[in-house]
Motif scaffolding. Structure first.
Motif, mmCIF file in Angstrom:
data_model
loop_
_atom_site.group_PDB
_atom_site.id
_atom_site.type_symbol
_atom_site.label_atom_id
_atom_site.label_comp_id
_atom_site.label_asym_id
_atom_site.label_seq_id
_atom_site.Cartn_x
_atom_site.Cartn_y
_atom_site.Cartn_z
ATOM 1 N N THR A 193 38.556 36.765 50.069
ATOM 2 C CA THR A 193 39.121 36.012 51.200
ATOM 3 C C THR A 193 40.761 36.077 51.218
ATOM 4 O O THR A 193 41.403 36.083 50.075
ATOM 5 N N PRO A 194 41.149 36.019 51.897
ATOM 6 C CA PRO A 194 42.431 36.129 52.114
ATOM 7 C C PRO A 194 43.506 34.820 51.222
ATOM 8 O O PRO A 194 44.358 34.831 50.850
ATOM 9 N N ALA A 195 42.998 33.764 51.449
ATOM 10 C CA ALA A 195 42.452 32.610 50.294
ATOM 11 C C ALA A 195 43.156 33.100 48.458
ATOM 12 O O ALA A 195 44.108 32.200 47.852
ATOM 13 N N GLU A 196 41.976 33.759 48.185
ATOM 14 C CA GLU A 196 41.702 34.913 46.416
ATOM 15 C C GLU A 196 43.157 35.197 47.210
ATOM 16 O O GLU A 196 43.605 35.694 45.868
ATOM 17 N N TYR A 197 43.438 36.484 47.774
ATOM 18 C CA TYR A 197 44.063 36.925 47.492
ATOM 19 C C TYR A 197 45.419 36.429 47.141
ATOM 20 O O TYR A 197 46.082 36.462 46.601
ATOM 21 N N ARG A 198 45.441 35.791 48.006
ATOM 22 C CA ARG A 198 46.865 34.550 47.628
ATOM 23 C C ARG A 198 46.835 33.759 46.547
ATOM 24 O O ARG A 198 48.116 34.013 45.513
ATOM 25 N N MET A 199 45.994 33.440 46.209
ATOM 26 C CA MET A 199 45.826 32.629 45.027
ATOM 27 C C MET A 199 46.159 33.844 43.499
ATOM 28 O O MET A 199 46.868 33.684 42.637
ATOM 29 N N TYR A 200 46.011 34.715 43.739
ATOM 30 C CA TYR A 200 45.936 36.419 43.172
ATOM 31 C C TYR A 200 47.284 36.864 42.976
ATOM 32 O O TYR A 200 47.427 37.026 41.711
ATOM 33 N N ARG A 201 47.879 36.594 43.742
ATOM 34 C CA ARG A 201 49.249 37.035 43.726
ATOM 35 C C ARG A 201 50.553 35.696 43.347
ATOM 36 O O ARG A 201 50.748 35.801 42.314
ATOM 37 N N THR A 202 49.362 34.445 43.808
ATOM 38 C CA THR A 202 50.701 34.208 43.235
ATOM 39 C C THR A 202 50.077 33.713 41.525
ATOM 40 O O THR A 202 51.304 33.285 40.694
ATOM 41 N N ILE A 203 49.366 33.525 40.734
ATOM 42 C CA ILE A 203 49.026 33.647 39.678
ATOM 43 C C ILE A 203 49.546 34.957 39.008
ATOM 44 O O ILE A 203 49.044 35.633 37.886
ATOM 45 N N GLY A 204 50.269 35.896 39.486
ATOM 46 C CA GLY A 204 50.604 37.402 38.987
ATOM 47 C C GLY A 204 50.126 38.064 39.081
ATOM 48 O O GLY A 204 50.655 39.586 38.155
ATOM 49 N N GLY A 205 49.035 38.030 39.865
ATOM 50 C CA GLY A 205 48.146 40.528 40.282
ATOM 51 C C GLY A 205 48.874 40.319 41.377
ATOM 52 O O GLY A 205 49.370 39.959 41.497
ATOM 53 N N ASP A 206 48.617 41.892 40.746
ATOM 54 C CA ASP A 206 49.319 42.878 41.670
ATOM 55 C C ASP A 206 47.787 43.745 42.862
ATOM 56 O O ASP A 206 48.607 44.687 43.627
ATOM 57 N N ALA A 207 46.725 43.454 42.201
ATOM 58 C CA ALA A 207 45.854 44.400 42.187
ATOM 59 C C ALA A 207 44.298 43.732 41.881
ATOM 60 O O ALA A 207 44.566 43.032 40.836
ATOM 61 N N CYS A 208 43.402 44.161 43.111
ATOM 62 C CA CYS A 208 41.794 42.881 42.234
ATOM 63 C C CYS A 208 40.623 43.769 42.732
ATOM 64 O O CYS A 208 41.067 44.896 43.389
ATOM 65 N N GLY A 209 39.764 43.706 41.516
ATOM 66 C CA GLY A 209 39.009 45.041 41.856
ATOM 67 C C GLY A 209 37.608 44.579 41.398
ATOM 68 O O GLY A 209 37.317 43.064 40.745
ATOM 69 N N MET A 210 36.530 44.806 41.035
ATOM 70 C CA MET A 210 35.262 44.077 40.831
ATOM 71 C C MET A 210 34.509 45.474 39.402
ATOM 72 O O MET A 210 33.228 44.772 38.968
ATOM 73 N N SER A 211 36.100 45.701 38.458
ATOM 74 C CA SER A 211 34.932 46.673 37.384
ATOM 75 C C SER A 211 36.219 46.409 36.698
ATOM 76 O O SER A 211 37.323 46.004 36.194
ATOM 77 N N THR A 212 35.859 47.728 35.213
ATOM 78 C CA THR A 212 37.058 48.040 34.735
ATOM 79 C C THR A 212 37.229 47.149 33.470
ATOM 80 O O THR A 212 37.117 47.646 32.192
ATOM 81 N N VAL A 213 37.869 45.811 33.035
ATOM 82 C CA VAL A 213 38.014 44.748 32.545
ATOM 83 C C VAL A 213 36.384 45.224 31.513
ATOM 84 O O VAL A 213 36.873 44.900 30.605
ATOM 85 N N PRO A 214 35.659 44.781 31.784
ATOM 86 C CA PRO A 214 34.759 45.119 30.366
ATOM 87 C C PRO A 214 34.087 45.697 30.026
ATOM 88 O O PRO A 214 34.366 45.594 28.583
#
Length: 267
Positions: A193-214
């Motif tokens: 959601t737009p709010a989640e994008y803003r949160m991710y940026r606030t906590i230091g994120g530059d990009a987001c997705g649904m894979s890779t980390v595991p």
């Protein structure tokens, strides 16, 4: 889970084809399967034929394991991955990485298509992940697999500084602008959601997705060196869908493919 059975099956096909046993594996994400087309003397093993492997249902994931030579070095390439949102457990999502470890793979190169959180990013930008923030279940929860790694693996340098330096050097040599940033991982399958994008940026994120980390966590647990590149999708709260992600990834695929080949050749 029988990792060794799967590893033996794959190694048997590599030996039968007269190929050298690889030390490098590549995971290709949405729309980024073009790298497989550059593999020399490829052997193609559909996931459905490999013992214990699952099948990939995500858009743009062909579901093949390809062995051969790339950048002058023997490699294994996953043409598509498994996702938690497909209903697989974290152990199933990361199963191929532990199979790679049993095969003797030492370096894992991972790609994905991601949503841009950093407002300076543009569609098609390539980013090297320098660190991550995860909202996904940790794949190491449960009894520790002692034959792979320690109970509490260090995550200070998840993404190899040495391989990132190689990526920077090779990108500069061919005129590719390379971003560096923090990847935020969520379970999906809904886009943020737009709010989640803003949160991710606030906590230091530059990009987001649904894979890779595991996959990265399991690779580091097994002692592999890891580098992850991604192609930035629309992000920033813009309406998009799975087909759009694949289209945007395809637009960046040629540059990423060239860069991956050079990283492999010089790593």
């Amino acid at each position: 889970m029988n990792y060794q059975e799967s590893a033996d099956y794959i190694l048997g096909h590599i030996a039968a084809a007269g190929l050298e046993t690889p030390k490098i594996a590549v995971i290709l994400g949405s729309g980024l399967g073009k790298l497989a087309d550059r593999i020399i003397q490829p052997i193609i093993l559909p996931y459905s034929e490999i013992p214990n492997f699952r099948t990939s249902t995500a858009v743009g994931h062909k579901g093949n394991l390809i062995g051969g030579t790339l950048g002058g070095k023997p490699v294994m390439a996953m043409q598509g991955r498994f996702h938690y949102y497909e209903g697989y457990t974290m152990q199933e999502v990361t199963f191929p990485v532990r199979v790679f470890a049993k095969m003797g793979i030492q370096t894992l190169i991972v790609s994905n298509a991601a949503g841009a959180v950093n407002p300076e990013y543009r569609v098609g930008d390539l980013m090297v992940i320098t660190d991550h923030i995860s909202f996904m279940p940790n794949p190491l929860v449960g009894p520790n697999a002692n034959d792979f790694g320690p109970r509490f693996p260090d995550m200070t340098e998840v993404y190899s500084p040495r391989l990132r330096a190689v990526a920077d050097r090779e990108a500069s040599a061919i005129g590719i602008a390379l971003r560096h940033g923090v990847y935020v991982a969520g379970t999906g399958p809904t886009y943020e959601t737009p709010a989640e994008y803003r949160m991710y940026r606030t906590i230091g994120g530059d990009a987001c997705g649904m894979s890779t980390v595991p996959e990265v966590i399991v690779a580091r647990h097994a002692g592999m060196s890891v580098i992850t590149n991604q192609a930035a999708d629309l992000g920033n709260g813009t309406v998009n869908d799975g087909n759009d992600v694949v289209r945007q990834a395809n637009a960046a695929a040629d540059r990423m493919t060239t860069l991956f080949e050079r990283i492999i050749s010089n790593s």
